[in-house]
Design a protein around this motif. Structure first.
Motif, PDB file in Angstrom:
ATOM      1  N   SER A 134     -26.615  -5.812  18.163  1.00  0.00           N
ATOM      2  CA  SER A 134     -26.323  -7.079  18.832  1.00  0.00           C
ATOM      3  C   SER A 134     -25.775  -8.119  17.866  1.00  0.00           C
ATOM      4  CB  SER A 134     -27.583  -7.617  19.515  1.00  0.00           C
ATOM      5  OG  SER A 134     -28.612  -7.821  18.561  1.00  0.00           O
ATOM      6  N   HIS A 137     -21.479  -9.153  17.512  1.00  0.00           N
ATOM      7  CA  HIS A 137     -20.726 -10.185  18.237  1.00  0.00           C
ATOM      8  C   HIS A 137     -19.270  -9.757  18.444  1.00  0.00           C
ATOM      9  CE1 HIS A 137     -23.976 -13.126  18.218  1.00  0.00           C
ATOM     10  NE2 HIS A 137     -24.244 -12.739  16.991  1.00  0.00           N
ATOM     11  N   PHE A 139     -16.494  -8.205  21.135  1.00  0.00           N
ATOM     12  CA  PHE A 139     -16.081  -7.947  22.510  1.00  0.00           C
ATOM     13  C   PHE A 139     -14.731  -7.238  22.466  1.00  0.00           C
ATOM     14  CE2 PHE A 139     -13.058  -9.495  25.735  1.00  0.00           C
ATOM     15  CZ  PHE A 139     -13.620  -8.933  26.871  1.00  0.00           C
ATOM     16  N   ASP A 163     -16.261  -3.033  26.185  1.00  0.00           N
ATOM     17  CA  ASP A 163     -17.198  -2.739  25.105  1.00  0.00           C
ATOM     18  C   ASP A 163     -17.833  -4.028  24.593  1.00  0.00           C
ATOM     19  OD1 ASP A 163     -16.307  -0.176  25.408  1.00  0.00           O
ATOM     20  OD2 ASP A 163     -15.015  -0.183  23.637  1.00  0.00           O
ATOM     21  N   ILE A 164     -19.163  -4.033  24.511  1.00  0.00           N
ATOM     22  CA  ILE A 164     -19.918  -5.162  23.966  1.00  0.00           C
ATOM     23  C   ILE A 164     -20.777  -4.658  22.818  1.00  0.00           C
ATOM     24  CG2 ILE A 164     -21.560  -7.003  24.450  1.00  0.00           C
ATOM     25  CD1 ILE A 164     -18.990  -7.356  25.968  1.00  0.00           C
ATOM     26  N   ASN A 165     -20.381  -4.963  21.599  1.00  0.00           N
ATOM     27  CA  ASN A 165     -21.144  -4.600  20.394  1.00  0.00           C
ATOM     28  C   ASN A 165     -21.311  -3.097  20.223  1.00  0.00           C
ATOM     29  OD1 ASN A 165     -21.605  -7.305  19.621  1.00  0.00           O
ATOM     30  ND2 ASN A 165     -23.355  -7.437  20.997  1.00  0.00           N
ATOM     31  N   SER A 169     -19.193   2.041  26.494  1.00  0.00           N
ATOM     32  CA  SER A 169     -18.675   0.988  27.373  1.00  0.00           C
ATOM     33  C   SER A 169     -19.718   0.546  28.395  1.00  0.00           C
ATOM     34  CB  SER A 169     -17.426   1.481  28.106  1.00  0.00           C
ATOM     35  OG  SER A 169     -16.403   1.802  27.189  1.00  0.00           O
ATOM     36  N   ASN A 170     -19.762  -0.779  28.637  1.00  0.00           N
ATOM     37  CA  ASN A 170     -20.587  -1.308  29.731  1.00  0.00           C
ATOM     38  C   ASN A 170     -20.089  -0.814  31.080  1.00  0.00           C
ATOM     39  OD1 ASN A 170     -21.432  -2.847  27.498  1.00  0.00           O
ATOM     40  ND2 ASN A 170     -22.043  -4.534  28.825  1.00  0.00           N
ATOM     41  N   TYR A 201     -10.736 -13.855  31.770  1.00  0.00           N
ATOM     42  CA  TYR A 201     -12.171 -14.155  31.820  1.00  0.00           C
ATOM     43  C   TYR A 201     -12.386 -15.579  32.304  1.00  0.00           C
ATOM     44  CZ  TYR A 201     -17.027 -14.917  30.559  1.00  0.00           C
ATOM     45  OH  TYR A 201     -18.370 -15.231  30.608  1.00  0.00           O
ATOM     46  N   ILE A 229     -20.112 -10.744  33.837  1.00  0.00           N
ATOM     47  CA  ILE A 229     -20.719 -10.720  32.503  1.00  0.00           C
ATOM     48  C   ILE A 229     -20.641 -12.105  31.883  1.00  0.00           C
ATOM     49  CG2 ILE A 229     -18.538  -9.974  31.425  1.00  0.00           C
ATOM     50  CD1 ILE A 229     -20.224  -8.436  29.381  1.00  0.00           C
ATOM     51  N   LEU A 231     -20.314 -13.922  28.526  1.00  0.00           N
ATOM     52  CA  LEU A 231     -19.931 -13.659  27.143  1.00  0.00           C
ATOM     53  C   LEU A 231     -20.496 -14.690  26.174  1.00  0.00           C
ATOM     54  CD1 LEU A 231     -16.198 -12.524  27.534  1.00  0.00           C
ATOM     55  CD2 LEU A 231     -18.232 -11.116  27.218  1.00  0.00           C
ATOM     56  N   ILE A 234     -22.450 -13.284  23.361  1.00  0.00           N
ATOM     57  CA  ILE A 234     -21.651 -12.386  22.523  1.00  0.00           C
ATOM     58  C   ILE A 234     -20.774 -13.171  21.553  1.00  0.00           C
ATOM     59  CG2 ILE A 234     -20.057 -10.430  22.561  1.00  0.00           C
ATOM     60  CD1 ILE A 234     -22.780 -10.054  24.031  1.00  0.00           C
TER      61      ILE A 234
END
Length: 635
Positions: A134, A137, A139, A163-165, A169-170, A201, A229, A231, A234
């Motif tokens: 985490s 950070h 994205f 992709d988050i961290n 993939s989410n 976004y 989501i 962000l 993130i």
């Protein structure tokens, strides 16, 4: 009341536009952009202005990021830190020489422009030690052309993912786009032809949209990925924006031909007619011996396949006829429609082994969508009126636009003859009632988890009552309609469906909908559901969660038959904690349990005008307001 939820968003919007520097740039080719980009690895700008991230070498990486960071997080003492809205458009081309390429590239935002990323599946973004942390950070939107090892959970070798961290993939979808009539068209990322990508976004609505299409197709009206989501956790306050790419045991040349980016607004369109083209690979002048052998092998395989096809064609035609659909004209007007064959395959033909349970409106099946591999729940609702089906779909499509982290979102619908199929997100931990009342799962919920679930349900219900574009009354709040996601968050399902279902079946009558013991007493007189009747049902839910028993238990002694009466009696005698679920032992906070029990009685008062709103309930649960011990109750 209707205007109050808008105020925080206006404050955030004004603050965002005034306190952050809006960024807006467009590169129709990169000849003039060399001084504004930080390139490393294999990345370079070709002589005609194409940004090349990797070449056809094996196991290399390439990065191209803006030299200066961009403010992506609004962080002031008077405003909760919030991610800034952004929009970007770029045109890319993946060119492969030989029998297959790899690995892929990503549009990325990171707190540094010098990523220590590995090649192959890591796309130059992360490595084995940092993947999943985490603290990264990072994205990214990945464009992946290789199906990696099981740890990366890739859906196929031609997909787009968020992709988050982590490179797991989410959410991901096969590379495709929607036509104007919402037909999905697949295409290859490694086609060797330019492809457009749009990434948008909304920092206020917290919605991420990703859209792709071939170079010659205008931006589709429906995005490939639309993902709720936030962000904010993130992003750092300032982030570097750009592209990262890698190759592996197979290689491809990854090119970016043009790029447009903007914060707090929509990115400007690229001048497609003036974009530079990437160099094309040299073509072989003769066929090698190995190629000749391959042709012979392929010819033999084709012959065998033709023989197999002759035996299977009749089965295929029968199967196709079974799953064929005849759409009525009106069905084309409503979005988010799933083909019946997809839902049939997802549920293995609605087999009993995939049955999750029987809900208020019909049977519920677990399914895995064949196109995406996504787990879903499919609710099958039977109806006898063709006109009712159309009215039902119209209202369901409206409800499908509601998005909140504590509501189970409707993803789409399908009509099969006079039946309606509703598709929603699958909740892996099932419903709350199984943890409270079923013997094999009883006692598994701690008090902290119960309190968190109650707060989540309250926030979802407050959103329906006060924050969406119109008031939505749930009408059937009960523990079996509270579903639990992978993190044990409480999420309300079937919101608004009770009223839609009854109106569709009996449009000319007023019928009380809901579940006995949760139905507010005034409904027997008026027959009209209001937000206050949802508050009554929520009060009964509070009591059930704290006491670990159903609102009505026919096997209980006379004084304990109705849970609400029993709790009220114990409170009057000053022995309120006698009703607490014995499975909790002493593992609970006395103040929180007493608050939940007292609030349950306050919400379930017989006169609707004295019940609190769900917004006030949230303030009680969060400790922002205190609930008086001697509050007068009306029953």
């Amino acid at each position: 009341m209707a205007a109050s939820p808008v105020l925080p968003f206006l404050v955030l919007l004004l603050a965002s536009s005034s306190l952050s520097d809006n960024i807006d740039f467009t590169y129709n080719g990169f000849k003039s952009a060399a001084t504004n980009l930080r390139l490393n690895g294999c990345a370079h700008i070709t002589s005609n202005g194409v940004l090349q991230l990797t070449n056809d070498s094996y196991k290399v990486t390439g990065h191209a990021f803006l030299s200066s960071p961009i403010q992506m997080l609004l962080n002031t003492p008077s405003v909760t830190p919030a991610a800034i809205s952004f929009s970007t458009i770029f045109v890319f081309d993946i060119i492969t020489v030989g029998n297959g390429g790899g690995h892929g590239f990503a549009f990325a935002m990171a707190p540094t422009k010098t990523l220590n990323g590995s090649c192959c599946q890591y796309l130059g973004l992360l490595n084995t030690s940092s993947n999943g942390n985490s603290s990264n950070h990072v994205f990214a939107i990945e464009f992946d052309t290789v199906q990696g090892s099981d740890m990366f959970k890739d859906i196929d070798d031609n997909h787009v993912g968020v992709d988050i961290n982590s490179l797991v993939s989410n959410i991901s979808k096969p590379a495709s786009y929607y036509t104007d009539n919402f037909k999905m068209v697949d295409f290859e990322l490694e086609s060797g032809q330019p492809i457009q990508a749009w990434i948008d976004y909304d920092g206020i609505a917290k919605i991420l949209n990703v859209t792709i299409s071939p170079f010659y197709v205008d931006k589709p009206s429906r995005p490939l990925i639309s993902h709720a989501i936030d962000l904010s956790p993130i992003f750092k306050e300032y982030m570097y924006v750009g592209f990262s790419s890698s190759t592996g045991k197979l290689s491809s040349s990854h090119y970016i031909m043009g790029w447009s980016f903007r914060t707090n607004g929509m990115a400007r369109s690229l001048d497609l007619s003036h974009l530079p083209l990437p160099p094309q690979p040299a073509k072989s002048s003769s066929i090698s011996k190995a190629t000749g052998i391959n042709i012979g092998v392929i010819s033999s395989l084709v012959t065998l396949l033709l023989v197999a096809f002759a035996f299977s064609v009749s089965w295929y035609l029968w199967r196709r006829a079974k799953l064929a659909e005849t759409l009525e004209d009106w069905e084309i007007d409503y979005p988010h429609r799933f083909p019946y064959r997809d839902l049939y395959r997802a549920t293995k033909g609605f087999k009993e082994t995939e049955l999750l349970g029987s809900g208020t409106f019909g049977l519920v099946y677990k399914g895995i969508l064949p196109r995406t591999g996504e787990e879903v729940a499919v609710k099958k609702i039977s109806n006898n009126s063709r006109q009712a089906v159309r009215e039902f779909v119209a209202e369901v499509v409206c409800l499908a636009r509601i998005r909140h982290r504590n509501l189970v979102p409707l993803q789409g619908w399908c009509k099969r003859k006079e039946d309606i199929l509703l598709v929603s997100e699958f909740m892996p931990n099932g419903s709350l009632d199984t943890f409270l009342f079923e013997s094999e799962r009883c006692g598994l919920l701690s008090w902290d988890q119960r309190f968190k679930i109650l707060k989540g349900v309250a926030m979802g219900l407050a959103y329906l009552h006060e924050e969406w574009e119109q008031v939505v009354v749930h009408r059937d709040i009960k523990s079996s309609n509270v579903l639990l996601d992978a993190e044990m968050n409480g999420r309300l399902s079937d919101f608004g469906l009770a009223g839609v279902y009854e109106r569709a079946k009996n449009p000319s009558t007023t019928i009380i909908v809901g579940t006995l013991a949760y139905i507010a007493p005034e409904l027997s007189r008026t027959g009209k559901s209001m937000p206050s009747s949802d508050v009554f049902a929520y009060g009964i839910l509070l009591l059930e969660v704290a006491c670990g028993r159903r609102a009505i238990e026919s096997t209980s002694p006379t004084g304990k038959l109705l849970l609400m009466d029993w709790v009220r009696e114990c409170k009057t005698r000053g022995r309120l904690l006698e009703v607490v679920d014995p499975k909790l032992g002493q593992s609970y906070l006395r103040e929180e349990v007493e608050l939940v029990l007292k609030l349950g009685l306050v919400c379930s008062q017989s006169i609707p005008e004295v019940r609190p709103t769900m917004r006030q309930v949230i303030r009680y649960l969060n400790g922002d307001d205190s609930l008086a011990d001697d509050v007068a109750l009306v029953f």
